[in-house]
Design an enzyme around this catalytic site. Structure first.
Site, PDB file in Angstrom:
ATOM      1  N   GLY A  94      -9.560 -15.200 -29.105  1.00 55.70           N
ATOM      2  CA  GLY A  94      -9.428 -16.051 -30.370  1.00 55.70           C
ATOM      3  C   GLY A  94      -9.768 -17.351 -30.598  1.00 55.70           C
ATOM      4  N   SER A  95     -11.042 -17.575 -29.852  1.00 58.08           N
ATOM      5  CA  SER A  95     -11.576 -19.000 -29.750  1.00 58.08           C
ATOM      6  C   SER A  95     -12.233 -19.269 -31.100  1.00 58.08           C
ATOM      7  CB  SER A  95     -12.364 -19.459 -28.640  1.00 58.08           C
ATOM      8  OG  SER A  95     -13.526 -18.754 -28.656  1.00 58.08           O
ATOM      9  N   MET A 137     -13.027  -5.746 -31.545  1.00 56.19           N
ATOM     10  CA  MET A 137     -13.476  -4.730 -30.426  1.00 56.19           C
ATOM     11  C   MET A 137     -13.471  -3.166 -30.904  1.00 56.19           C
ATOM     12  SD  MET A 137     -15.016  -6.863 -28.628  1.00 56.19           S
ATOM     13  CE  MET A 137     -15.630  -5.678 -27.150  1.00 56.19           C
ATOM     14  N   LEU A 148     -14.827   0.959 -36.230  1.00 59.03           N
ATOM     15  CA  LEU A 148     -14.072   1.430 -37.132  1.00 59.03           C
ATOM     16  C   LEU A 148     -14.709   2.669 -37.691  1.00 59.03           C
ATOM     17  CD1 LEU A 148     -12.303  -1.611 -38.844  1.00 59.03           C
ATOM     18  CD2 LEU A 148     -11.232   0.311 -37.436  1.00 59.03           C
ATOM     19  N   HIS A 179     -21.874 -11.786 -33.643  1.00 61.82           N
ATOM     20  CA  HIS A 179     -22.462 -11.012 -32.505  1.00 61.82           C
ATOM     21  C   HIS A 179     -23.053 -11.933 -31.460  1.00 61.82           C
ATOM     22  CE1 HIS A 179     -23.643  -7.524 -29.778  1.00 61.82           C
ATOM     23  NE2 HIS A 179     -24.714  -7.961 -29.718  1.00 61.82           N
ATOM     24  N   GLU A 238     -22.238   0.673 -41.177  1.00 62.16           N
ATOM     25  CA  GLU A 238     -22.038   2.139 -40.302  1.00 62.16           C
ATOM     26  C   GLU A 238     -22.582   1.980 -39.077  1.00 62.16           C
ATOM     27  OE1 GLU A 238     -22.616   1.946 -43.748  1.00 62.16           O
ATOM     28  OE2 GLU A 238     -21.966   3.630 -44.790  1.00 62.16           O
ATOM     29  N   ASP A 258     -23.759  -3.200 -35.186  1.00 59.26           N
ATOM     30  CA  ASP A 258     -24.567  -4.333 -34.877  1.00 59.26           C
ATOM     31  C   ASP A 258     -25.934  -4.368 -35.900  1.00 59.26           C
ATOM     32  OD1 ASP A 258     -22.411  -5.519 -33.406  1.00 59.26           O
ATOM     33  OD2 ASP A 258     -23.561  -4.831 -31.643  1.00 59.26           O
ATOM     34  N   LYS A 271     -20.788 -19.440 -27.707  1.00 61.13           N
ATOM     35  CA  LYS A 271     -19.402 -19.655 -28.210  1.00 61.13           C
ATOM     36  C   LYS A 271     -19.411 -20.927 -28.957  1.00 61.13           C
ATOM     37  CE  LYS A 271     -16.375 -16.115 -26.508  1.00 61.13           C
ATOM     38  NZ  LYS A 271     -15.066 -15.985 -26.021  1.00 61.13           N
ATOM     39  N   GLU A 304     -21.153 -20.721 -32.002  1.00 62.01           N
ATOM     40  CA  GLU A 304     -20.236 -19.687 -32.779  1.00 62.01           C
ATOM     41  C   GLU A 304     -19.129 -20.521 -33.661  1.00 62.01           C
ATOM     42  OE1 GLU A 304     -19.745 -16.476 -30.199  1.00 62.01           O
ATOM     43  OE2 GLU A 304     -21.366 -15.560 -31.361  1.00 62.01           O
TER      44      GLU A 304
END
Ligand code: GRF
Length: 185
Positions: free
Chosen positions: A12-13, A85, A88, A104, A137, A140, A166, A169
């Site tokens: 959760g960073s 992760m 869906l 990503h 769908e 990435d 990160k 990000e």
């Protein structure tokens, strides 16, 4: 402004950075117990824990249906995955087309999938980075919104390289999400 949901599965960073940048988050959902869920609760954000099964018993369609139901019950208009992760089912991409984004840790279309940082190191690329894109769908693969390059250093491990990615990000995602919220307002 549309209501924002942030799905998480990990440390959760990125979520933490969004909170620190005052991105208005209406809901955090998690598919497993994780630090992201704790960070959200500590920040006083509404949370929904939707535990999933792993392995052959996982009913992806049903799980996605339940997830969409929860998002709809909160009136969510933008979803920004942050280290989420679960892959869906198509139904969510149809329901939230252009309203579902992902971050990503590679310069897509290079190095899709969970092992993006490890794969970049294994290839010996000298530059990798991060990509923010609309999720579709195809894993990435949606239209790219923003990218930023990060150098690979000589003695990098997966951990050191991922952390350098990160750092970028944690600045880029809050900025882009906020911009999108304003555009959709
Ligand atoms: C980020 O590197 C993001 O690109 C990827 O998952 C990571 C999330 O990190 N999708 P954290 O759980 O927020 O620390």
């Amino acid at each position: 402004m549309p209501k924002l949901a942030v799905p998480v599965s990990g440390t959760g960073s990125i979520l933490d950075a969004m909170i620190k940048y005052n991105v208005p988050i209406n809901l955090v959902i998690a598919d497993r117990p994780c630090r992201g869920l704790t960070i959200a609760k500590e920040a006083g954000i509404q949370t929904e824990f939707l535990p999933r099964k792993f392995g052959k018993d996982f009913d992806r369609k049903e799980y996605t249906r339940k997830t969409v139901q929860v998002l709809e019950s909160y009136g969510i208009g933008l979803i920004a995955m942050a280290g989420y992760m679960t892959v869906l089912d198509d139904v969510i991409f149809l329901r939230y087309r252009n309203r579902l984004i992902n971050i990503h840790p590679s310069l897509l279309p290079s190095f899709k999938g969970e092992t993006a940082v490890k794969d970049a190191l294994a290839w010996g690329v000298k530059v990798t980075g991060t990509t923010i894109h609309f999720a579709t769908e195809e894993l990435d693969q949606g239209p790219i919104i923003a990218q930023e390059a990060v150098p690979v250093l000589k003695n990098d491990t997966v951990d050191t390289l991922w952390e350098r990615i990160k750092v970028v990000e944690r600045r880029l995602y809050p900025t882009v999400v906020r911009q999108l919220l304003n555009e959709l307002a």
